[in-house]
Design a protein around this motif. Structure first.
Motif, mmCIF file in Angstrom:
data_model
loop_
_atom_site.group_PDB
_atom_site.id
_atom_site.type_symbol
_atom_site.label_atom_id
_atom_site.label_comp_id
_atom_site.label_asym_id
_atom_site.label_seq_id
_atom_site.Cartn_x
_atom_site.Cartn_y
_atom_site.Cartn_z
ATOM 1 N N THR A 206 0.928 -1.353 -0.027
ATOM 2 C CA THR A 206 -0.005 0.117 0.049
ATOM 3 C C THR A 206 0.906 1.310 0.018
ATOM 4 O O THR A 206 0.283 2.406 -0.116
ATOM 5 C CB THR A 206 -0.985 0.029 1.217
ATOM 6 O OG1 THR A 206 -0.191 -0.150 2.420
ATOM 7 C CG2 THR A 206 -1.848 -1.177 1.138
ATOM 8 N N LYS B 119 -4.857 -0.923 5.879
ATOM 9 C CA LYS B 119 -6.242 -1.144 5.827
ATOM 10 C C LYS B 119 -6.973 0.352 5.484
ATOM 11 O O LYS B 119 -7.743 0.358 4.643
ATOM 12 C CB LYS B 119 -6.767 -1.793 6.833
ATOM 13 C CG LYS B 119 -6.688 -3.347 6.976
ATOM 14 C CD LYS B 119 -7.075 -3.996 7.946
ATOM 15 C CE LYS B 119 -6.614 -5.231 8.307
ATOM 16 N NZ LYS B 119 -7.048 -5.991 9.387
ATOM 17 N N ASP B 120 -6.561 1.263 6.166
ATOM 18 C CA ASP B 120 -7.269 2.543 6.039
ATOM 19 C C ASP B 120 -6.801 3.176 4.878
ATOM 20 O O ASP B 120 -7.755 3.975 4.184
ATOM 21 C CB ASP B 120 -6.741 3.423 7.276
ATOM 22 C CG ASP B 120 -7.506 3.197 8.541
ATOM 23 O OD1 ASP B 120 -8.568 2.143 8.654
ATOM 24 O OD2 ASP B 120 -6.892 3.449 9.540
ATOM 25 N N VAL C 192 -6.025 1.624 1.885
ATOM 26 C CA VAL C 192 -6.939 1.097 0.892
ATOM 27 C C VAL C 192 -8.169 1.520 0.926
ATOM 28 O O VAL C 192 -8.702 1.768 -0.113
ATOM 29 C CB VAL C 192 -7.016 -0.470 1.379
ATOM 30 C CG1 VAL C 192 -7.945 -0.977 -0.112
ATOM 31 C CG2 VAL C 192 -5.504 -1.139 0.815
ATOM 32 N N ALA C 193 -8.875 1.876 1.967
ATOM 33 C CA ALA C 193 -10.209 2.338 2.129
ATOM 34 C C ALA C 193 -10.482 3.764 1.671
ATOM 35 O O ALA C 193 -11.407 4.101 1.193
ATOM 36 C CB ALA C 193 -10.816 2.071 3.428
ATOM 37 N N SER C 194 -9.466 4.503 1.742
ATOM 38 C CA SER C 194 -9.336 6.126 1.687
ATOM 39 C C SER C 194 -8.931 6.614 0.528
ATOM 40 O O SER C 194 -9.057 7.833 -0.005
ATOM 41 C CB SER C 194 -8.908 6.741 3.019
ATOM 42 O OG SER C 194 -7.492 6.327 3.100
ATOM 43 N N LYS D 50 -8.118 6.166 -3.736
ATOM 44 C CA LYS D 50 -8.509 5.414 -4.668
ATOM 45 C C LYS D 50 -7.432 4.845 -5.427
ATOM 46 O O LYS D 50 -7.584 3.492 -6.027
ATOM 47 C CB LYS D 50 -9.337 6.374 -5.801
ATOM 48 C CG LYS D 50 -9.783 5.767 -6.995
ATOM 49 C CD LYS D 50 -10.633 6.668 -7.846
ATOM 50 C CE LYS D 50 -11.277 5.851 -9.016
ATOM 51 N NZ LYS D 50 -11.788 6.778 -9.883
ATOM 52 N N PHE E 248 -6.170 2.020 -3.328
ATOM 53 C CA PHE E 248 -7.301 0.874 -3.733
ATOM 54 C C PHE E 248 -7.402 -0.019 -4.913
ATOM 55 O O PHE E 248 -7.256 -1.187 -4.858
ATOM 56 C CB PHE E 248 -8.783 1.530 -3.662
ATOM 57 C CG PHE E 248 -9.983 0.596 -3.975
ATOM 58 C CD1 PHE E 248 -10.374 -0.128 -2.974
ATOM 59 C CD2 PHE E 248 -10.338 0.420 -5.281
ATOM 60 C CE1 PHE E 248 -11.632 -1.156 -3.225
ATOM 61 C CE2 PHE E 248 -11.369 -0.405 -5.717
ATOM 62 C CZ PHE E 248 -12.011 -1.321 -4.665
ATOM 63 N N LYS F 190 -6.249 -3.768 -5.331
ATOM 64 C CA LYS F 190 -6.883 -4.742 -6.140
ATOM 65 C C LYS F 190 -6.158 -5.351 -7.095
ATOM 66 O O LYS F 190 -6.384 -6.663 -7.427
ATOM 67 C CB LYS F 190 -8.296 -4.098 -6.760
ATOM 68 C CG LYS F 190 -9.110 -4.800 -7.482
ATOM 69 C CD LYS F 190 -10.267 -3.986 -7.990
ATOM 70 C CE LYS F 190 -11.368 -4.804 -8.773
ATOM 71 N NZ LYS F 190 -12.583 -3.867 -9.436
#
Length: 460
Positions: free
Chosen positions: A199, A233-234, A236-238, A240, A243, A247
């Motif tokens: 990430t 994790k944050d 990935v979630a916040s 784009k 993310f 993916k």
């Protein structure tokens, strides 16, 4: 009306954008701009720093060509600053100079074995596969297993060119000698190493997706690298971009592998420790330390040392600027010291250890030589706008040249026997390369030899 005679040293995107912005800027004086470059052809790193299988990025040349073809800018290629022309020469013929010479050296990787035979800088390899006229025509592609150190787009470019089958590059403008070299390569595995986790990579999502579409190449990622902490994790979630990267990587985890003849491995949480000597001065292996994320968002070593056999290592850890004759240079950062593009020199009374804090009137910088090798084309444009703003506002401190006519610099170069190339010369070379490509059923075949480039450009 006052007239600004401006020299720009560097005919890549940074220099061309600076010229275009000045021509379009609101001002109360006329402008005459001459672009100088040590290469016979313009466009800098767009021509010589972008992999040949990325025509989308090379399409930037179309926009840059539109600026040059406007008729408001003269181009003098094959002119070496510090050799063919000097800063004193520019002071005699211009009111100011902007240095836009970029950053084309490899940044250092300070680990044992980094200078072994078989350890290469990414910048040198990029110059070779892009047909730069000042590098050797051959490259030692003898390794079956290769390590690439870095987690940015240059590392991906280098890895892709090493692992991609040469015949898949034929639709591009790849020079013939580069195709021959890559076609003979025995490579089976390329391993890419980054200090941080998935990430935190510097790849762009598009670059990453493209490398996963290579013909007959398995993408290998390792499950141990995907045990994310809360910060990952944050991200990935916040974010784009993160993310999409996550993916893509996780899709590769689910792929079936084992049928391709070549493999590209991505290793994360890997801090370079040593390039291992085989006892004869050649690369035998790459050694790294497993890292983990710390509380501050960085990484720390775990003490776990790993090693993998390789016969070549490519260092893609960043670029570094080159010093220019009679121009201040920050050797630590690899840039021309400046304040928003206004070049700064040391206070003479402070000696060599003084701060860069005195403006060097008439001298400016833009692009990577100004800010360091970070950022994309958008940054280069905003960089140039900032520099041009100061150039315009500094009108009262411009140089007062003794011979400012446009003909005088042509006479100077001619008197010194400089075989300079102009914009018409670039058009000649461009048409020649396209014709070579058409004859071979390809888009373009790039001319590599400098003397040949100059001869074609000058229609000699």
């Amino acid at each position: 009306m006052t007239k600004l005679r401006l020299a720009i040293v560097g005919a890549g995107p940074a220099g061309i954008y600076a010229a275009d912005i000045l021509l379009k800027a609101e001002r109360n004086f006329e402008v005459s701009i001459d672009l100088f470059d040590h290469l016979p052809a313009p466009y800098g790193l767009v021509r010589y720093g972008v992999a040949p299988d990325h025509p989308r990025i090379k399409g930037i040349i179309t926009a840059l060509r539109g600026v040059l073809d406007s008729g408001d800018i003269r181009v003098f290629g094959n002119v070496r600053f510090g050799v063919d022309i000097t800063l004193d020469d520019l002071k005699k013929h211009y009111n100011a100079v902007i240095f836009a010479t970029g950053a084309v050296q490899d940044a250092d990787l300070n680990i044992p074995g980094a200078s072994l035979d078989g350890s290469y800088g990414a910048a040198d390899f990029v110059s070779w596969f892009d047909g730069h006229p000042d590098v050797p025509r051959t490259w030692p592609l003898e390794a079956r297993e290769i390590a690439v150190i870095g987690n940015g787009n240059v590392a991906l470019d280098v890895s892709r060119m090493l692992i991609k089958h040469a015949e898949d590059l034929l639709p591009t403008e790849i020079p013939g000698n580069v195709y021959d070299g890559l076609a003979a390569s025995p490579v089976t595995d390329v391993h890419v190493f980054g200090r941080r986790g998935p990430t935190s990579v510097k790849f762009t999502p598009l670059e990453l997706r493209e490398i996963g579409e290579l013909n007959d190449v398995d993408m290998i990622v390792y499950d141990e690298d995907f045990d994310y902490d809360e910060a990952a994790k944050d991200a990935v979630a916040s974010n784009k971009q993160v993310f999409v990267i996550d993916k893509t990587l996780n899709a590769w985890r689910a792929r079936e592998t084992g049928t391709a003849s070549r493999r590209l491995h991505l290793h994360f949480f890997a801090k370079p420790v040593e390039v291992v000597d085989d006892g004869t001065g050649r690369v035998a292996a790459f050694r790294w330390e497993r890292t983990i994320t710390d509380a501050a968002g960085g990484v720390v070593g775990t003490g776990e040392i790993r090693e993998i056999p390789v016969q070549a290592v490519y260092r893609a850890v960043g670029y570094f600027g080159s010093e220019l004759a009679d121009v201040p240079f920050d050797k630590k950062r690899g840039v021309i010291p400046n304040r928003e593009g206004q070049v700064l020199r040391r206070d003479p009374s402070a000696g060599t250890g003084g701060l860069f804090n005195q403006q060097m009137y008439g001298v400016y910088a833009t692009g990577w030589i100004k800010r360091g090798p970070v950022g994309l084309i958008g940054h280069t444009k905003s960089d140039a706008m900032e520099t041009i703003k100061h150039l315009i506002n500094d009108l009262g401190n411009w140089w007062r040249p003794e011979s400012p006519s446009e003909e005088s610099i042509v006479a100077l170069l001619s008197d010194r026997g400089v075989r300079y190339t102009g914009l018409d010369g670039w058009h000649n070379l461009d048409q020649h390369e396209l014709a070579l490509g058409e004859a071979a059923g390809r888009i373009r075949i790039k001319v590599v030899d400098r003397d040949e480039m100059v001869a074609v450009s000058r229609a000699e």
